[in-house]
Design a protein around this motif. Sequence first.
Motif, PDB file in Angstrom:
ATOM      1  N   LEU A 244     -15.125  26.129  11.044  1.00 33.04           N
ATOM      2  CA  LEU A 244     -16.137  25.234  11.607  1.00 33.04           C
ATOM      3  C   LEU A 244     -16.826  25.826  12.833  1.00 33.04           C
ATOM      4  CD1 LEU A 244     -17.512  22.443  11.595  1.00 33.04           C
ATOM      5  CD2 LEU A 244     -15.608  21.585  12.971  1.00 33.04           C
ATOM      6  N   ALA A 245     -16.058  26.420  13.754  1.00 29.85           N
ATOM      7  CA  ALA A 245     -16.646  26.931  15.000  1.00 29.85           C
ATOM      8  C   ALA A 245     -17.712  28.001  14.746  1.00 29.85           C
ATOM      9  CB  ALA A 245     -15.552  27.452  15.922  1.00 29.85           C
ATOM     10  N   PRO A 246     -17.428  29.049  13.989  1.00 29.89           N
ATOM     11  CA  PRO A 246     -18.485  30.040  13.736  1.00 29.89           C
ATOM     12  C   PRO A 246     -19.646  29.477  12.925  1.00 29.89           C
ATOM     13  CG  PRO A 246     -16.500  30.563  12.478  1.00 29.89           C
ATOM     14  CD  PRO A 246     -16.134  29.503  13.454  1.00 29.89           C
ATOM     15  N   PHE A 247     -19.351  28.518  12.025  1.00 31.30           N
ATOM     16  CA  PHE A 247     -20.432  27.927  11.239  1.00 31.30           C
ATOM     17  C   PHE A 247     -21.402  27.171  12.146  1.00 31.30           C
ATOM     18  CE2 PHE A 247     -22.451  24.734   8.550  1.00 31.30           C
ATOM     19  CZ  PHE A 247     -22.790  25.471   7.426  1.00 31.30           C
ATOM     20  N   ILE A 248     -20.851  26.434  13.126  1.00 38.12           N
ATOM     21  CA  ILE A 248     -21.708  25.717  14.074  1.00 38.12           C
ATOM     22  C   ILE A 248     -22.497  26.706  14.923  1.00 38.12           C
ATOM     23  CG2 ILE A 248     -21.655  24.266  16.149  1.00 38.12           C
ATOM     24  CD1 ILE A 248     -19.376  22.699  14.872  1.00 38.12           C
ATOM     25  N   ALA A 249     -21.834  27.790  15.349  1.00 43.60           N
ATOM     26  CA  ALA A 249     -22.530  28.798  16.167  1.00 43.60           C
ATOM     27  C   ALA A 249     -23.695  29.430  15.413  1.00 43.60           C
ATOM     28  CB  ALA A 249     -21.535  29.871  16.607  1.00 43.60           C
ATOM     29  N   GLN A 250     -23.520  29.602  14.115  1.00 43.55           N
ATOM     30  CA  GLN A 250     -24.591  30.190  13.304  1.00 43.55           C
ATOM     31  C   GLN A 250     -25.749  29.224  13.062  1.00 43.55           C
ATOM     32  OE1 GLN A 250     -22.583  31.403   9.720  1.00 43.55           O
ATOM     33  NE2 GLN A 250     -21.173  32.766  10.831  1.00 43.55           N
ATOM     34  N   ASN A 251     -25.481  27.921  13.238  1.00 40.71           N
ATOM     35  CA  ASN A 251     -26.509  26.901  12.965  1.00 40.71           C
ATOM     36  C   ASN A 251     -26.719  26.012  14.193  1.00 40.71           C
ATOM     37  OD1 ASN A 251     -26.971  27.000   9.776  1.00 40.71           O
ATOM     38  ND2 ASN A 251     -24.788  27.325  10.179  1.00 40.71           N
ATOM     39  N   ALA A 252     -26.710  26.639  15.347  1.00 40.46           N
ATOM     40  CA  ALA A 252     -26.819  25.899  16.607  1.00 40.46           C
ATOM     41  C   ALA A 252     -28.100  25.068  16.655  1.00 40.46           C
ATOM     42  CB  ALA A 252     -26.781  26.871  17.788  1.00 40.46           C
ATOM     43  N   GLY A 253     -27.980  23.843  17.172  1.00 38.46           N
ATOM     44  CA  GLY A 253     -29.145  22.988  17.352  1.00 38.46           C
ATOM     45  C   GLY A 253     -29.557  22.208  16.119  1.00 38.46           C
ATOM     46  N   LEU A 255     -28.773  19.369  12.995  1.00 37.68           N
ATOM     47  CA  LEU A 255     -27.949  18.276  12.481  1.00 37.68           C
ATOM     48  C   LEU A 255     -27.257  18.758  11.218  1.00 37.68           C
ATOM     49  CD1 LEU A 255     -30.441  15.284  12.804  1.00 37.68           C
ATOM     50  CD2 LEU A 255     -28.233  15.419  13.943  1.00 37.68           C
ATOM     51  N   MET A 256     -25.958  18.467  11.104  1.00 35.79           N
ATOM     52  CA  MET A 256     -25.223  18.951   9.933  1.00 35.79           C
ATOM     53  C   MET A 256     -24.284  17.865   9.408  1.00 35.79           C
ATOM     54  SD  MET A 256     -24.298  22.888  10.972  1.00 35.79           S
ATOM     55  CE  MET A 256     -24.192  22.646  12.742  1.00 35.79           C
ATOM     56  N   ASP A 257     -24.166  17.821   8.103  1.00 34.39           N
ATOM     57  CA  ASP A 257     -23.252  16.912   7.419  1.00 34.39           C
ATOM     58  C   ASP A 257     -22.410  17.781   6.493  1.00 34.39           C
ATOM     59  OD1 ASP A 257     -21.938  14.822   6.263  1.00 34.39           O
ATOM     60  OD2 ASP A 257     -23.722  13.673   5.762  1.00 34.39           O
ATOM     61  N   LEU A 258     -21.108  17.928   6.799  1.00 37.12           N
ATOM     62  CA  LEU A 258     -20.294  18.950   6.165  1.00 37.12           C
ATOM     63  C   LEU A 258     -19.064  18.367   5.473  1.00 37.12           C
ATOM     64  CD1 LEU A 258     -20.233  21.380   9.229  1.00 37.12           C
ATOM     65  CD2 LEU A 258     -21.903  21.362   7.354  1.00 37.12           C
ATOM     66  N   ASP A 259     -18.637  19.047   4.409  1.00 36.76           N
ATOM     67  CA  ASP A 259     -17.328  18.809   3.812  1.00 36.76           C
ATOM     68  C   ASP A 259     -16.380  19.848   4.394  1.00 36.76           C
ATOM     69  OD1 ASP A 259     -18.136  16.734   2.215  1.00 36.76           O
ATOM     70  OD2 ASP A 259     -18.520  17.987   0.461  1.00 36.76           O
ATOM     71  N   VAL A 260     -15.279  19.395   4.997  1.00 41.56           N
ATOM     72  CA  VAL A 260     -14.333  20.337   5.593  1.00 41.56           C
ATOM     73  C   VAL A 260     -12.952  20.119   4.996  1.00 41.56           C
ATOM     74  CG1 VAL A 260     -15.651  20.355   7.740  1.00 41.56           C
ATOM     75  CG2 VAL A 260     -13.643  18.853   7.528  1.00 41.56           C
ATOM     76  N   VAL A 275     -19.623  15.332  10.794  1.00 38.48           N
ATOM     77  CA  VAL A 275     -21.035  15.247  11.178  1.00 38.48           C
ATOM     78  C   VAL A 275     -21.192  15.968  12.513  1.00 38.48           C
ATOM     79  CG1 VAL A 275     -22.835  13.670  11.962  1.00 38.48           C
ATOM     80  CG2 VAL A 275     -21.483  13.116   9.930  1.00 38.48           C
ATOM     81  N   VAL A 276     -22.135  16.885  12.574  1.00 38.26           N
ATOM     82  CA  VAL A 276     -22.363  17.672  13.789  1.00 38.26           C
ATOM     83  C   VAL A 276     -23.716  17.283  14.372  1.00 38.26           C
ATOM     84  CG1 VAL A 276     -22.514  19.997  14.783  1.00 38.26           C
ATOM     85  CG2 VAL A 276     -21.014  19.570  12.812  1.00 38.26           C
ATOM     86  N   LEU A 277     -23.706  16.907  15.655  1.00 32.93           N
ATOM     87  CA  LEU A 277     -24.919  16.434  16.321  1.00 32.93           C
ATOM     88  C   LEU A 277     -25.263  17.336  17.488  1.00 32.93           C
ATOM     89  CD1 LEU A 277     -23.906  12.658  16.533  1.00 32.93           C
ATOM     90  CD2 LEU A 277     -25.231  13.762  14.723  1.00 32.93           C
ATOM     91  N   ARG A 286     -18.953  16.880  17.435  1.00 32.32           N
ATOM     92  CA  ARG A 286     -18.372  16.992  16.100  1.00 32.32           C
ATOM     93  C   ARG A 286     -17.612  15.699  15.786  1.00 32.32           C
ATOM     94  NH1 ARG A 286     -15.758  23.054  16.933  1.00 32.32           N
ATOM     95  NH2 ARG A 286     -17.545  23.928  18.073  1.00 32.32           N
ATOM     96  N   LEU A 287     -18.084  14.967  14.801  1.00 31.35           N
ATOM     97  CA  LEU A 287     -17.485  13.685  14.440  1.00 31.35           C
ATOM     98  C   LEU A 287     -16.821  13.798  13.083  1.00 31.35           C
ATOM     99  CD1 LEU A 287     -20.429  11.298  15.436  1.00 31.35           C
ATOM    100  CD2 LEU A 287     -18.496  12.046  16.853  1.00 31.35           C
TER     101      LEU A 287
END
Length: 430
Positions: A244-253, A255-260, A275-277, A286-287
Amino acid sequence: MSTPELTRFTHALARALSTEEVNQIGRDTKQSERLRTVTPHRLFLSIVAGLAGGKIESIADLLREFNHHNDATVAYKAFYNRLARPGFVVFMRQMFARLVKRLRIQTLTPEGETAVARFKDIVIQDGSSFALKDELQHVFPGRFTATDPAAVELHATYSGFRDEVMCVQLAPDKEAERQFLPAPSTLKDKLLLADRGYPGVSYFETVREHGGSFIVRLTCSHNPWVRAAWLDGKRVPLAEPVRLAPFIAQNAGRLMDLDVEYVRRGQCAAEFRVVVLPGNEKTMTRLCTNLPRTPFSLDLVSRLYRFRWQIELLFKEWKSYANLHKFNTGNEHIAAGLIWASLGAAVLKRFLAHAAQLVGGKPISTRRVAMCAGHIIDELVAALLACVSIAAVFRDGLAFLRANAQRSNPKRDRKTGRLRSGLLVVGDRS
């Protein structure tokens, strides 16, 4: 004005503060063995009236409140000794629980067939801490030993539909928070909201097994595998799972809705939705939730989580308008007992706010009531101590609150405030 509601609330308050029953609680808890001048009933009412009013800084302030309300001349030492006994804490804690149980009123309800209509309640869990006198560090050790060696944390479970706490647990500030989460078995058909400090994969799974839902903010230490992202309502699997951490860093800024997926050694993988806001933090919000994407869209999940702010407003009211603070005492029984008494004063104020709202049919600001209801509680206490009916005082007090403590902009609440997730004010006739 709703006369049946007014009568019902008057009787509920009178029963909750019954002289005979409160005195019996004092005896059962060993707060008082003989009913002399400082009876449990007189003690509780005078302390709560003092804490609900102006600034209380010392035990001497409470003694003056007691002597004023009871037309007495009790000496400081005798009064102190009543507070210093272990039964004082138990008595005040039981009185707080009694008020919470007997003065509950539902103030919010889901609107029609909205998504939140599937929930029986929205439960919020959080804690609020403050320092105590350093001498109490052996009983209430704090997290920050250099600056606040003694501190407590109040772990509160809050009902969103009742706009009030359901229970509070008092613990040393150094204790971990997760152990104070509500039992999963109590969350069936309810939605739990919680901040960082509470996430736990096993707890998430158990809540889901019991038919509960949750939205919990994750710390950066939670780093599950991202299996897929949802774009325009379609699931897009990743070629290879990514943390999750590198994925968020690659898509900074974004809105994301993810299956983890949490992969734990020797156990089946646990799958959830995250859900990433975007926000002020680089790591973003990260919710983690188990809510389905239909009808709980990314936007609705974020709006529901913002409802968690209601418990922060409650904590602010406790500290600003109910004298919840460090008292100058090294006695553990007095320190803890006055915390429970402060919470009792806050519960009475919220009850007045909610009663005024249902009787008058217009949304009432709990903050404004917390600021101005001290004199109403003072008059109610005077009537109770004089053993006369509180009906007239209670009616006049609610009339005052309806005229002076209405919410500023109810229409805004529906658009951008606490009601925008599909909630309505119960009894609103405006």
